[in-house]
Design an enzyme around this catalytic site. Sequence first.
Site, PDB file in Angstrom:
ATOM      1  N   SER A   1      -2.436 146.783  -4.020  1.00  0.00           N
ATOM      2  CA  SER A   1      -1.858 145.564  -5.109  1.00  0.00           C
ATOM      3  C   SER A   1      -1.133 144.117  -4.491  1.00  0.00           C
ATOM      4  O   SER A   1      -1.815 143.187  -5.158  1.00  0.00           O
ATOM      5  CB  SER A   1      -2.359 146.295  -6.394  1.00  0.00           C
ATOM      6  OG  SER A   1      -3.415 146.724  -6.688  1.00  0.00           O
TER       7      SER A   1
ATOM      8  N   SER B   1      -4.600 144.076  -7.401  1.00  0.00           N
ATOM      9  CA  SER B   1      -5.434 143.966  -8.457  1.00  0.00           C
ATOM     10  C   SER B   1      -3.874 142.638  -9.224  1.00  0.00           C
ATOM     11  O   SER B   1      -3.883 142.021  -9.796  1.00  0.00           O
ATOM     12  CB  SER B   1      -4.596 144.813  -9.818  1.00  0.00           C
ATOM     13  OG  SER B   1      -3.526 145.589  -9.538  1.00  0.00           O
TER      14      SER B   1
ATOM     15  N   LYS C   1       3.781 138.972 -12.772  1.00  0.00           N
ATOM     16  CA  LYS C   1       3.029 139.522 -13.121  1.00  0.00           C
ATOM     17  C   LYS C   1       2.998 140.140 -14.619  1.00  0.00           C
ATOM     18  O   LYS C   1       3.920 140.760 -14.445  1.00  0.00           O
ATOM     19  CB  LYS C   1       2.286 140.489 -11.628  1.00  0.00           C
ATOM     20  CG  LYS C   1       1.018 141.318 -12.142  1.00  0.00           C
ATOM     21  CD  LYS C   1       1.250 142.613 -10.998  1.00  0.00           C
ATOM     22  CE  LYS C   1      -0.698 143.133 -10.910  1.00  0.00           C
ATOM     23  NZ  LYS C   1      -0.765 144.277 -10.099  1.00  0.00           N
TER      24      LYS C   1
END
Length: 622
Positions: free
Chosen positions: A309, A285, A210
């Site tokens: 997330s 996210s 990420k």
Amino acid sequence: MLRTGLLIRAACREDFKRQGNRGLSVVVGMLVVGNGDEEEEDEEGGNPPRLRAWPRMGDRGKGSSALLASAKTRVLVLELGVMRGATVLAMDSDAWQALTSPRGGILSELVHACRGEDSISRNPSILLSASSPNSIHDLVESFRRGQASVTGVTKETLQRIEQQDGAVGAFLALSGDHALAQAKILDTKLAMKDTATAVLPLLGLPLAVKDNICTAGVPTTAASRVLQGYIPSYDATAVVRLKAAGCILIGKTNMDEFGMGSTTESSGYHVTRNPRDLTRSPGGSSGGSAAAVASGMVLAALGTDTGGSIRQPASWTGTVGLKPTYGRVSRYGLMAYGSSTDVIGPLTQNVMDAARVLAVLAGEDHAHDTTTSQAPELQDFVGAVREMEGKGSKPLAGVKVALVKETLHSRVEEGVASAVRKAVNLLERLGATVMEVSIPYLDAHCASYYVNVLSEASANLARYDGVRYGLRPKGAESAKTVMLGSRGSGFGEEVKQRILLGTFSLSAGYSDAYYLKSQQLRSVLSQSFSESFGVADVLVCPTSPTVAYPLGKAAESKVDMYADDLFTVPASLAGLPAISLPITGGREGESSLPVGLQIIGQRFAEAQILQVAKALELAQGS
């Protein structure tokens, strides 16, 4: 009208014999061939070959076998996991001939499951495939036995991303040259029979990370324009450990800007689409990481979880997402959003792979992150999961599972609630003692989470001022204009809104009414969990109250988007471990959309929630 079907990549019968029934896998995705005109001929005067499939394949035929036949070849499909309504590949007759060529022993076959025109128009043209092999263990073993090279698999992974990611949008940056250089080093060591290399637990695993986790020499922007062009000089502790375990960093995945969002639509660069249905969001996210795993571009990816997330994207994309206990994994090198709840964790295609990645990530980091000092001695996560594979028909005998009863009534869609009830009934058939517990005030806890995390975010993001690093506006004449220009043009609307709300919550005259109250509610929540774990070993509930949103829906009501976190934020506020596992479900008309079951454990009890998840995973696949 285009004709569509399921694309399957399988090893031919000769490879099947040569490899001793091991290491074979299947790639499944949507395929378009020609234009559906029965009379149209290709350049050689013939239509693409007609194929049939036996037996008829359902939505998820995982573990089943199917024999496919055509005029040219015959293949044996060992494992089948059909993803319906996923993606489409436009292909001419020359491409078809190339795909069906027996050269190299790898074949692609078109089977039934034709789609209508509507599904084609909704899905851009890409090829969706699963990694081969389909587990970390199989991949690592193929390297150790010399059946595959790390360099070869790395090249295939990069090619797969290049083919697919234009429509999915999972990645922000690739580290192809660096990845290939590292792969060659590992291959050289393996050729020299280096024992230390051969025993690496994640040897040669292509890994996506990420974009809010620092990676030396690779752009890291947290999907924000304010950090465009920022290249860290160091690796996060999590990345250091994964590289030391043999991982190959493939690239950085898209996300909601600074983790602020639940759909990956607030990224400063582009929208990520759900591989299960390209008209929908993958969640957020960590939506880029979830999409990369769900599409089969990689077997594993790192995500971060502040209030759900990792788990919510896992639920929406049908992957496994694990949020470790706060303090189990070092946060050093993670760009902070909410410092008291931020956690790094894995997204994978199955429970065992999640355990393998966690085993590498977990552990104290005294030099950089004192929050890890609370963690007890590490458990054998892989051994705990493997233990469930040989426990017979009642692997959960003696385990007390409690359903959080409020979660089947608060905002939850009926299809999601029905899927969760079926999963709970299955847990009971597996030997678990099932009961209900109460975690009251879910709406209030969700609100208190946002007060807490936005207050922390307003402080954490104050560092992005255009002076030390980040976007620096041209023509700025003073420190004030640099800061205003940098933050004004660098931050997106969602980030600006959350900074304003957090600053207000901490402002004089309001901090007692908002921030202090949120901390008091946090204590109440911890007490509720303590009472629940006094009678149960694990708690279960839906991961998300809905299936994946259509793209654009979140912008219609941000309050609803915030409120949909109410099942994931309690575990975050209490610092508890939780895992999201795909279960069958979805509401009528959307039966192919994934639903996630969240399993919550006591602090540092990751091994137990992994065991429960594994038992359920095995039962669903049987």
